[in-house]
Design an enzyme around this catalytic site. Structure first.
Site, PDB file in Angstrom:
ATOM      1  N   PRO A  72       1.897  -3.028   6.250  1.00 15.70           N
ATOM      2  CA  PRO A  72       3.266  -3.352   6.615  1.00 15.70           C
ATOM      3  C   PRO A  72       4.250  -3.236   5.452  1.00 15.70           C
ATOM      4  CG  PRO A  72       1.926  -5.339   6.554  1.00 15.70           C
ATOM      5  CD  PRO A  72       1.004  -4.181   6.405  1.00 15.70           C
ATOM      6  N   ASN A  73       5.420  -2.758   5.806  1.00 14.43           N
ATOM      7  CA  ASN A  73       6.588  -2.634   4.932  1.00 14.43           C
ATOM      8  C   ASN A  73       6.478  -1.507   3.909  1.00 14.43           C
ATOM      9  OD1 ASN A  73       8.031  -4.854   6.129  1.00 14.43           O
ATOM     10  ND2 ASN A  73       6.563  -6.182   5.101  1.00 14.43           N
ATOM     11  N   ARG A  86      12.881  -1.128  -0.468  1.00  8.92           N
ATOM     12  CA  ARG A  86      12.613  -2.562  -0.463  1.00  8.92           C
ATOM     13  C   ARG A  86      12.194  -3.022  -1.857  1.00  8.92           C
ATOM     14  NH1 ARG A  86       7.287  -4.901   0.700  1.00  8.92           N
ATOM     15  NH2 ARG A  86       7.566  -7.139   0.855  1.00  8.92           N
ATOM     16  N   TYR A 114       8.560  -2.777  -6.530  1.00  9.26           N
ATOM     17  CA  TYR A 114       7.743  -1.683  -6.000  1.00  9.26           C
ATOM     18  C   TYR A 114       8.158  -0.292  -6.483  1.00  9.26           C
ATOM     19  CZ  TYR A 114       6.272  -5.449  -2.939  1.00  9.26           C
ATOM     20  OH  TYR A 114       5.788  -6.641  -2.461  1.00  9.26           O
ATOM     21  N   ASN A 149      -3.928   0.219   0.978  1.00 11.33           N
ATOM     22  CA  ASN A 149      -2.970  -0.777   0.513  1.00 11.33           C
ATOM     23  C   ASN A 149      -2.601  -1.574   1.753  1.00 11.33           C
ATOM     24  OD1 ASN A 149      -0.810  -2.324  -0.248  1.00 11.33           O
ATOM     25  ND2 ASN A 149       0.169  -0.734  -1.465  1.00 11.33           N
ATOM     26  N   ALA A 157       0.787  -7.150   2.874  1.00  5.57           N
ATOM     27  CA  ALA A 157       0.622  -8.593   3.078  1.00  5.57           C
ATOM     28  C   ALA A 157      -0.637  -8.940   3.862  1.00  5.57           C
ATOM     29  CB  ALA A 157       1.852  -9.159   3.785  1.00  5.57           C
ATOM     30  N   GLU A 196      -9.098  -0.601  -2.928  1.00  5.57           N
ATOM     31  CA  GLU A 196      -7.906  -1.368  -2.558  1.00  5.57           C
ATOM     32  C   GLU A 196      -6.824  -1.131  -3.607  1.00  5.57           C
ATOM     33  OE1 GLU A 196      -6.685  -6.068  -1.783  1.00  5.57           O
ATOM     34  OE2 GLU A 196      -8.693  -5.554  -2.468  1.00  5.57           O
ATOM     35  N   HIS A 222      -2.776  -2.105  -4.857  1.00  6.44           N
ATOM     36  CA  HIS A 222      -1.543  -2.894  -4.790  1.00  6.44           C
ATOM     37  C   HIS A 222      -0.593  -2.339  -5.835  1.00  6.44           C
ATOM     38  CE1 HIS A 222      -3.175  -5.832  -2.069  1.00  6.44           C
ATOM     39  NE2 HIS A 222      -4.291  -5.784  -2.788  1.00  6.44           N
ATOM     40  N   ARG A 254       2.241 -12.802  -9.196  1.00  2.00           N
ATOM     41  CA  ARG A 254       3.227 -13.145  -8.178  1.00  2.00           C
ATOM     42  C   ARG A 254       2.917 -14.509  -7.577  1.00  2.00           C
ATOM     43  NH1 ARG A 254       4.488  -8.317  -4.421  1.00  2.00           N
ATOM     44  NH2 ARG A 254       6.270  -9.679  -4.021  1.00  2.00           N
TER      45      ARG A 254
END
Length: 147
Positions: free
Chosen positions: A11-12, A19, A24, A75, A78, A99, A101, A108
């Site tokens: 998502p996103n 964003r 990012y 990725n 969330a 994985e 990120h 964070r």
């Protein structure tokens, strides 16, 4: 040709470049896909690049990968921190999983420090920006017996 490597984005990530660029970066998901395609050609791999904001769609693609993919770069966004469903789907997949990120999730908010996906991943790349995808593809090549 060997089976494609599935590049799965959660998502996103469709808003990459728009964003929170301070977190990012300015590259778009299309920029990432183009860079991955170039690297895949160089490495003698093929890729299937996919993105969804829907958990079930990601699970469906992981299920599809069981017979179709040589490896998965994911990725999960969330969903890393919430999705046992994605973990269960990955646990049913026999190939290598990396994985990714873009940000360093460990610098964070505390809720981002745990990833369900990491329990299945053969490697985790975090905090390397969008270059992490390229690192992940190189690692998949190595895990598949390439140089």
């Amino acid at each position: 040709m060997s089976k494609p490597i599935y590049i799965l984005n959660g998502p996103n990530l469709n808003l990459l470049g728009l964003r929170q660029p301070e977190i990012y970066g300015a590259q778009t998901l299309e920029d990432v896909a183009l860079a991955l395609a170039d690297l895949a050609d160089e490495l003698g791999l093929s890729i299937r690049h996919l993105q969804s904001n829907h958990e079930g769609q990601l699970v469906d693609w992981i299920h599809e990968a069981r017979g179709a993919a040589g490896g998965i770069v994911i990725n999960p966004g969330a969903y890393s921190h919430t999705s046992v469903a994605i973990l269960d789907a990955l646990n049913a997949y026999d190939g290598p999983v990396i994985e990714v990120h873009i940000s360093n999730i460990h610098k964070r908010e505390a809720f981002r420090h745990h990833s369900f996906v990491s329990a299945r991943a053969d490697g985790v790349i975090a905090g390397c920006g969008t270059e992490g995808y390229l690192l992940a593809l190189r690692r998949i090549k190595t895990l598949l017996g390439g140089k």
